[in-house]
Design a protein around this motif. Structure first.
Motif, PDB file in Angstrom:
ATOM      1  N   LYS A  60     -17.245   0.034  80.616  1.00 17.24           N
ATOM      2  CA  LYS A  60     -17.859  -0.241  79.183  1.00 17.24           C
ATOM      3  C   LYS A  60     -16.594  -0.911  78.346  1.00 17.24           C
ATOM      4  O   LYS A  60     -15.661  -0.327  78.036  1.00 17.24           O
ATOM      5  CB  LYS A  60     -18.282   1.444  78.725  1.00 17.24           C
ATOM      6  CG  LYS A  60     -19.297   1.185  77.722  1.00 17.24           C
ATOM      7  CD  LYS A  60     -19.528   2.871  77.512  1.00 17.24           C
ATOM      8  CE  LYS A  60     -20.595   3.020  76.301  1.00 17.24           C
ATOM      9  NZ  LYS A  60     -21.862   2.363  76.577  1.00 17.24           N
ATOM     10  N   PRO A  61     -17.213  -1.956  77.661  1.00 24.41           N
ATOM     11  CA  PRO A  61     -16.136  -2.577  76.767  1.00 24.41           C
ATOM     12  C   PRO A  61     -16.019  -1.718  75.433  1.00 24.41           C
ATOM     13  O   PRO A  61     -16.984  -0.988  74.914  1.00 24.41           O
ATOM     14  CB  PRO A  61     -16.764  -3.912  76.678  1.00 24.41           C
ATOM     15  CG  PRO A  61     -18.255  -3.539  76.797  1.00 24.41           C
ATOM     16  CD  PRO A  61     -18.217  -2.656  77.790  1.00 24.41           C
ATOM     17  N   LYS A  62     -14.985  -1.950  74.678  1.00 28.41           N
ATOM     18  CA  LYS A  62     -14.909  -1.486  73.315  1.00 28.41           C
ATOM     19  C   LYS A  62     -15.594  -2.311  72.503  1.00 28.41           C
ATOM     20  O   LYS A  62     -15.556  -3.351  72.549  1.00 28.41           O
ATOM     21  CB  LYS A  62     -13.421  -1.481  72.955  1.00 28.41           C
ATOM     22  CG  LYS A  62     -13.023  -0.523  72.207  1.00 28.41           C
ATOM     23  CD  LYS A  62     -11.489  -0.308  71.901  1.00 28.41           C
ATOM     24  CE  LYS A  62     -10.981  -1.193  70.749  1.00 28.41           C
ATOM     25  NZ  LYS A  62      -9.411  -1.277  70.493  1.00 28.41           N
ATOM     26  N   GLU A  63     -16.388  -1.721  71.559  1.00 25.55           N
ATOM     27  CA  GLU A  63     -16.995  -2.448  70.693  1.00 25.55           C
ATOM     28  C   GLU A  63     -16.092  -3.580  69.786  1.00 25.55           C
ATOM     29  O   GLU A  63     -15.034  -3.218  69.318  1.00 25.55           O
ATOM     30  CB  GLU A  63     -18.010  -1.829  69.811  1.00 25.55           C
ATOM     31  CG  GLU A  63     -19.551  -1.340  70.342  1.00 25.55           C
ATOM     32  CD  GLU A  63     -20.413  -1.308  69.322  1.00 25.55           C
ATOM     33  OE1 GLU A  63     -20.482  -2.177  68.286  1.00 25.55           O
ATOM     34  OE2 GLU A  63     -21.179  -0.217  69.291  1.00 25.55           O
ATOM     35  N   ILE A  64     -16.777  -4.668  69.384  1.00 27.15           N
ATOM     36  CA  ILE A  64     -15.918  -5.798  68.716  1.00 27.15           C
ATOM     37  C   ILE A  64     -16.085  -5.263  67.242  1.00 27.15           C
ATOM     38  O   ILE A  64     -16.968  -4.938  66.690  1.00 27.15           O
ATOM     39  CB  ILE A  64     -16.614  -7.167  68.775  1.00 27.15           C
ATOM     40  CG1 ILE A  64     -16.471  -7.486  70.516  1.00 27.15           C
ATOM     41  CG2 ILE A  64     -15.860  -8.032  68.103  1.00 27.15           C
ATOM     42  CD1 ILE A  64     -15.121  -7.597  71.033  1.00 27.15           C
ATOM     43  N   ASP A  85      -7.338  -1.310  75.878  1.00 26.53           N
ATOM     44  CA  ASP A  85      -6.863  -0.095  76.319  1.00 26.53           C
ATOM     45  C   ASP A  85      -7.118   0.508  77.502  1.00 26.53           C
ATOM     46  O   ASP A  85      -6.304   1.170  77.975  1.00 26.53           O
ATOM     47  CB  ASP A  85      -7.546   0.884  75.184  1.00 26.53           C
ATOM     48  CG  ASP A  85      -7.377   0.516  73.799  1.00 26.53           C
ATOM     49  OD1 ASP A  85      -6.281  -0.110  73.613  1.00 26.53           O
ATOM     50  OD2 ASP A  85      -8.201   0.866  72.952  1.00 26.53           O
ATOM     51  N   GLN A  86      -8.192   0.071  78.081  1.00 27.69           N
ATOM     52  CA  GLN A  86      -8.443   0.606  79.675  1.00 27.69           C
ATOM     53  C   GLN A  86      -7.426   0.054  80.445  1.00 27.69           C
ATOM     54  O   GLN A  86      -7.005   0.765  81.441  1.00 27.69           O
ATOM     55  CB  GLN A  86      -9.957   0.222  79.959  1.00 27.69           C
ATOM     56  CG  GLN A  86     -10.463   1.008  81.139  1.00 27.69           C
ATOM     57  CD  GLN A  86     -11.896   0.951  81.307  1.00 27.69           C
ATOM     58  OE1 GLN A  86     -12.642   0.270  80.367  1.00 27.69           O
ATOM     59  NE2 GLN A  86     -12.547   0.906  82.475  1.00 27.69           N
ATOM     60  N   ASP A 104     -16.010 -11.711  72.887  1.00 22.79           N
ATOM     61  CA  ASP A 104     -14.990 -11.139  71.707  1.00 22.79           C
ATOM     62  C   ASP A 104     -15.361 -11.486  70.161  1.00 22.79           C
ATOM     63  O   ASP A 104     -14.742 -11.257  69.263  1.00 22.79           O
ATOM     64  CB  ASP A 104     -13.664 -11.807  71.861  1.00 22.79           C
ATOM     65  CG  ASP A 104     -13.734 -13.348  71.881  1.00 22.79           C
ATOM     66  OD1 ASP A 104     -14.646 -13.941  71.704  1.00 22.79           O
ATOM     67  OD2 ASP A 104     -12.474 -13.987  72.153  1.00 22.79           O
ATOM     68  N   SER A 164      -9.501  -7.445  73.467  1.00 21.94           N
ATOM     69  CA  SER A 164     -10.163  -6.742  72.650  1.00 21.94           C
ATOM     70  C   SER A 164     -11.235  -5.901  72.952  1.00 21.94           C
ATOM     71  O   SER A 164     -11.336  -4.808  72.501  1.00 21.94           O
ATOM     72  CB  SER A 164     -10.822  -7.689  71.378  1.00 21.94           C
ATOM     73  OG  SER A 164     -11.447  -8.737  71.940  1.00 21.94           O
ATOM     74  N   GLN A 165     -11.626  -6.356  74.091  1.00 19.95           N
ATOM     75  CA  GLN A 165     -12.767  -5.213  74.887  1.00 19.95           C
ATOM     76  C   GLN A 165     -12.149  -4.329  75.958  1.00 19.95           C
ATOM     77  O   GLN A 165     -12.561  -3.285  75.905  1.00 19.95           O
ATOM     78  CB  GLN A 165     -13.813  -6.109  75.590  1.00 19.95           C
ATOM     79  CG  GLN A 165     -14.532  -6.871  74.684  1.00 19.95           C
ATOM     80  CD  GLN A 165     -13.923  -8.323  74.867  1.00 19.95           C
ATOM     81  OE1 GLN A 165     -12.895  -8.723  74.657  1.00 19.95           O
ATOM     82  NE2 GLN A 165     -15.013  -9.228  75.104  1.00 19.95           N
ATOM     83  N   TYR A 166     -11.184  -4.817  76.673  1.00 15.21           N
ATOM     84  CA  TYR A 166     -10.731  -3.925  77.599  1.00 15.21           C
ATOM     85  C   TYR A 166      -9.169  -3.630  77.751  1.00 15.21           C
ATOM     86  O   TYR A 166      -8.480  -2.895  78.621  1.00 15.21           O
ATOM     87  CB  TYR A 166     -11.105  -4.432  78.855  1.00 15.21           C
ATOM     88  CG  TYR A 166     -12.581  -4.413  79.310  1.00 15.21           C
ATOM     89  CD1 TYR A 166     -13.092  -3.476  79.799  1.00 15.21           C
ATOM     90  CD2 TYR A 166     -13.291  -5.723  79.150  1.00 15.21           C
ATOM     91  CE1 TYR A 166     -14.695  -3.274  79.958  1.00 15.21           C
ATOM     92  CE2 TYR A 166     -14.672  -5.683  79.429  1.00 15.21           C
ATOM     93  CZ  TYR A 166     -15.274  -4.516  79.800  1.00 15.21           C
ATOM     94  OH  TYR A 166     -16.722  -4.475  79.969  1.00 15.21           O
ATOM     95  N   ARG A 178     -14.104 -10.367  83.956  1.00  5.78           N
ATOM     96  CA  ARG A 178     -14.333  -8.824  83.729  1.00  5.78           C
ATOM     97  C   ARG A 178     -15.529  -9.083  82.675  1.00  5.78           C
ATOM     98  O   ARG A 178     -15.675  -7.835  81.952  1.00  5.78           O
ATOM     99  CB  ARG A 178     -13.041  -8.132  83.165  1.00  5.78           C
ATOM    100  CG  ARG A 178     -13.264  -7.005  83.121  1.00  5.78           C
ATOM    101  CD  ARG A 178     -11.991  -6.244  82.765  1.00  5.78           C
ATOM    102  NE  ARG A 178     -12.324  -4.568  82.905  1.00  5.78           N
ATOM    103  CZ  ARG A 178     -11.420  -3.639  82.908  1.00  5.78           C
ATOM    104  NH1 ARG A 178     -10.215  -3.916  83.071  1.00  5.78           N
ATOM    105  NH2 ARG A 178     -11.957  -2.373  83.185  1.00  5.78           N
ATOM    106  N   LEU A 179     -16.133 -10.016  82.297  1.00  8.11           N
ATOM    107  CA  LEU A 179     -17.160  -9.681  81.233  1.00  8.11           C
ATOM    108  C   LEU A 179     -18.413  -9.728  81.646  1.00  8.11           C
ATOM    109  O   LEU A 179     -18.834 -10.511  82.669  1.00  8.11           O
ATOM    110  CB  LEU A 179     -17.049 -11.135  80.449  1.00  8.11           C
ATOM    111  CG  LEU A 179     -15.537 -11.285  79.503  1.00  8.11           C
ATOM    112  CD1 LEU A 179     -15.876 -12.534  78.998  1.00  8.11           C
ATOM    113  CD2 LEU A 179     -15.450  -9.917  78.592  1.00  8.11           C
ATOM    114  N   ALA A 236      -7.235 -12.198  78.070  1.00  6.25           N
ATOM    115  CA  ALA A 236      -8.429 -12.855  77.042  1.00  6.25           C
ATOM    116  C   ALA A 236      -9.391 -11.750  76.931  1.00  6.25           C
ATOM    117  O   ALA A 236     -10.122 -11.827  75.711  1.00  6.25           O
ATOM    118  CB  ALA A 236      -8.862 -14.025  77.820  1.00  6.25           C
ATOM    119  N   VAL A 237      -9.314 -10.666  77.524  1.00  8.78           N
ATOM    120  CA  VAL A 237     -10.196  -9.711  77.344  1.00  8.78           C
ATOM    121  C   VAL A 237      -9.694  -8.353  76.532  1.00  8.78           C
ATOM    122  O   VAL A 237     -10.244  -7.198  76.633  1.00  8.78           O
ATOM    123  CB  VAL A 237     -11.167  -8.932  78.520  1.00  8.78           C
ATOM    124  CG1 VAL A 237     -11.981 -10.373  79.000  1.00  8.78           C
ATOM    125  CG2 VAL A 237     -10.252  -8.602  79.478  1.00  8.78           C
TER     126      VAL A 237
END
Lengths: 513, 97
Positions: free
Chosen positions: A483-487, B43-44, A390, B39-41, A419-420, B36-37
């Motif tokens: 695919k993660p959203k960009e920080i 929306d998904q 993050d 910000s990355q996931y 999930r990372l 915890a994720v």
């Protein structure tokens, strides 16, 4: 903008304002530097022992100074918070905090000191938790400088870090300041990082709960360096100094990775009599030491030395005669600390001897094999051990950049954590350049740096150890987690990451949220 | 479809997600996500929950999701379970799976 050698665009304003050169590569040549020396106030047997931290702070700490601490007491540290509180209470402002590292037990106090205006600058190996969070959200006006253990030693020797007052907790000291880390309630073993502060700080203040008869030997820190000895109730909580590091993992993923790492080591050209190695304190690293022991017994191979942060599984190898010497800059558990006390083949070394690139030869230069961890690894083999997925600071450089210069550098890391993804196309920051990383070991197989054709030849046909390209590993990780959203970041820098030679390898910006 | 009662599925273990589904009369599917994720996931995760609930013809619902790093397949499975419990369905809804 200047692009450095790991492809990071660094604004010229940062290079100019903070006087940096962009990182140019791991080969440093033979740089010539000028050492600095501390200011010394001579004493002739006057009483150095005082009962009050407040009196010492009042006499020695002034606005704008640089103060330091060591992190050998880790999560059991009771010195830092006590001293910092006194400094805050006395209304001292604008200090630079320059510890060897910051542990979780110090987080809230540092945040408090920042809010009070007491601390306005920080340089450290790393930071985590509430402090990392605060800094990543812009708590400090000037960026934190992150340095490796070797980099800190260099910066102290060359005067980039000029320590005015060092507050060093020790489990024993005599009335003149002869001290070691090996006996007493708060025993932690090697004083490796603190030895730099003892040698180079203008004022050295020891804090101890155990004043012993003069003269105290063996003296790691000696009376020629010490200005004050402060008697405190307790320097550390023994149960938390070496919190659980020696636990042997049962996690099948970690065991699989450890087994693979061992296969990589034993199939490499470096696994022969007299080889040297360094392992960390993570679960997989500890398991590697056990597998490696069996391989050494099976093949009749002995190591010349083990280096770095030491754990009991490593000192067990020393006791067993499988390792000739343990070169010890820090001990992660009581077993390793006790061994330093009883086994003369376990030598205490300071951070400069361990890893400084600007001295006349550091031990990492002689290192054959090292096993390191990673928060993230990118497809150029660069490693991040400082920022989470993050973008928030939650780690430490430690000896990562320094030890990675070994002949065979293996990163042990799971493909995904929850999930990372660990192996990613683009990381949140770069700590250690891919040029110094040779093999990445995950639970599904390994990737070998394409620059190491010799290792590709040696390691490509090990039964049970599939070889992938690093791009394939990244793709497999993304297939699992998505695919993660960009920080998103602001353009305001909150931390500068130095390479071990003091060049700039990355800039960490404030996270947006 | 009308949600008959508030239901819960999943645990707070690592790599799981705990979803609580409550009835609502309007406002569509409203998700309160703790992850915890995020910000990355984030929306998904919300997308998987919404799409799965829509498969049950649920149009309005209050969803509380506490995510511990679950993968999409886990999120979908927990959403199916909580939807069936909230709708008091006992037979598998094959067309949603």
């Amino acid at each position: 903008m200047s692009k450095n050698n790991v492809g990071v665009d660094i604004p010229d304003s940062i290079l100019n304002q903070y006087d940096y050169k962009p990182y140019a590569g791991t080969k440093l040549g033979n740089p010539v530097s000028q050492r600095v020396a501390p200011t010394v106030r001579a004493q002739f047997g006057e009483n150095k022992v005082v009962d009050s931290i407040a009196d010492v702070v009042k006499a020695e700490v002034k606005d704008g100074m640089t103060i330091s601490f060591h992190h050998h007491l880790r999560e059991g540290d009771q010195v830092f918070n006590e001293v910092m509180q006194v400094i805050i209470d006395q209304g001292i402002k604008d200090l630079t905090l320059a510890p060897s590292s910051l542990t979780n037990v110090m987080n809230d106090m540092v945040v408090k000191a920042i809010k009070a205006g007491t601390i306005t600058h920080i340089t450290s190996s790393g930071m985590r938790g509430s402090l990392g969070d605060a800094v990543s959200h812009g708590a400090l006006k000037t960026p934190v400088i992150f340095r490796s253990h070797g980099g800190r030693a260099r910066a102290i020797e060359t005067g980039k870090i000029k320590i005015d007052v060092a507050f060093l907790g020790v489990p024993n000291a005599d009335e003149e300041g002869n001290a070691n880390g090996m006996t007493g309630d708060a025993v932690f073993g090697s004083l490796g990082y603190a030895l730099m502060d003892a040698k180079y700080a203008n004022k050295v203040v020891l804090l101890t709960d155990n004043i012993v008869a003069y003269p105290n030997t063996p003296a790691s820190i000696n009376q020629t360096q010490v200005d004050y000895v402060v008697k405190v109730d307790q320097v550390g909580d023994p149960d938390k100094i070496g919190s659980g590091a020696t636990r042997f993992t049962k996690d099948p993923k970690e065991l699989k990775i450890a087994e693979e790492v061992n296969e990589v080591i034993t199939h490499s050209p470096y696994f022969k009599n007299g080889f040297s190695f360094q392992t960390g304190s993570g679960g997989a690293a500890l398991a590697v030491t056990r597998y490696l022991r069996q391989s050494m017994l099976d093949k009749g191979i002995k190591a010349s030395f083990a280096l770095g942060g030491i754990t009991k599984p490593t000192t067990d190898l020393l006791a067993e005669g499988l390792v000739n010497k343990v070169m010890d800059v820090q001990d992660f558990d009581k077993g390793a600390a006790d061994s330093m006390h009883t086994n003369p083949a376990q030598q205490e070394i300071d951070a400069s001897w361990y890893a400084d690139p600007y001295n006349k030869g550091a031990m990492v230069d002689k290192l054959d094999v090292v096993i390191l961890s990673a928060l993230q690894i990118d497809t150029d083999f660069n490693v991040n051990v400082l920022t989470g997925s993050d973008g928030v600071i939650r780690g430490a450089v430690g000896g990562h950049q320094d030890a990675a210069t070994a002949k065979l550098t293996i990163i042990s890391a799971p493909l995904v954590r929850g999930r990372l993804a660990t192996i990613v196309p683009k990381m949140t920051s770069i700590t250690t350049p891919g040029e110094s990383i040779d093999v990445v070991a995950t639970e599904i197989g390994i990737a070998i740096n394409p620059k190491r054709q010799d290792l590709i030849d040696a390691l490509s046909h090990i039964p049970g150890v599939p070889v992938y390209t690093i791009q394939e590993l990244a793709a497999k990780a993304e297939a699992i987690v998505g695919k993660p959203k960009e920080i998103e970041y602001t353009d305001r820098p909150v931390a500068l990451v130095e390479y071990r030679d003091g060049s700039l390898i990355d800039v960490i910006n404030q996270v947006k949220d | 479809m009308e949600i008959k009662k508030t239901a819960l599925a999943g645990t707070l273990e690592s790599s799981d997600i705990q979803i609580t589904l409550s009835p609502a009369t309007s406002g569509g599917i409203q998700i309160d996500l703790d992850s915890a994720v995020a910000s990355q996931y984030g929306d998904q995760i919300k997308d998987v929950i919404t799409t799965t609930l829509q498969g049950f013809q649920i149009e309005n619902a209050l969803v509380k999701a506490v995510d511990k790093g679950a993968l999409d397949c886990v999120i979908k499975a927990r959403t199916v379970a909580v939807a069936q419990r909230a709708l008091e369905q006992t037979e598998p809804a094959w067309e949603v799976l």
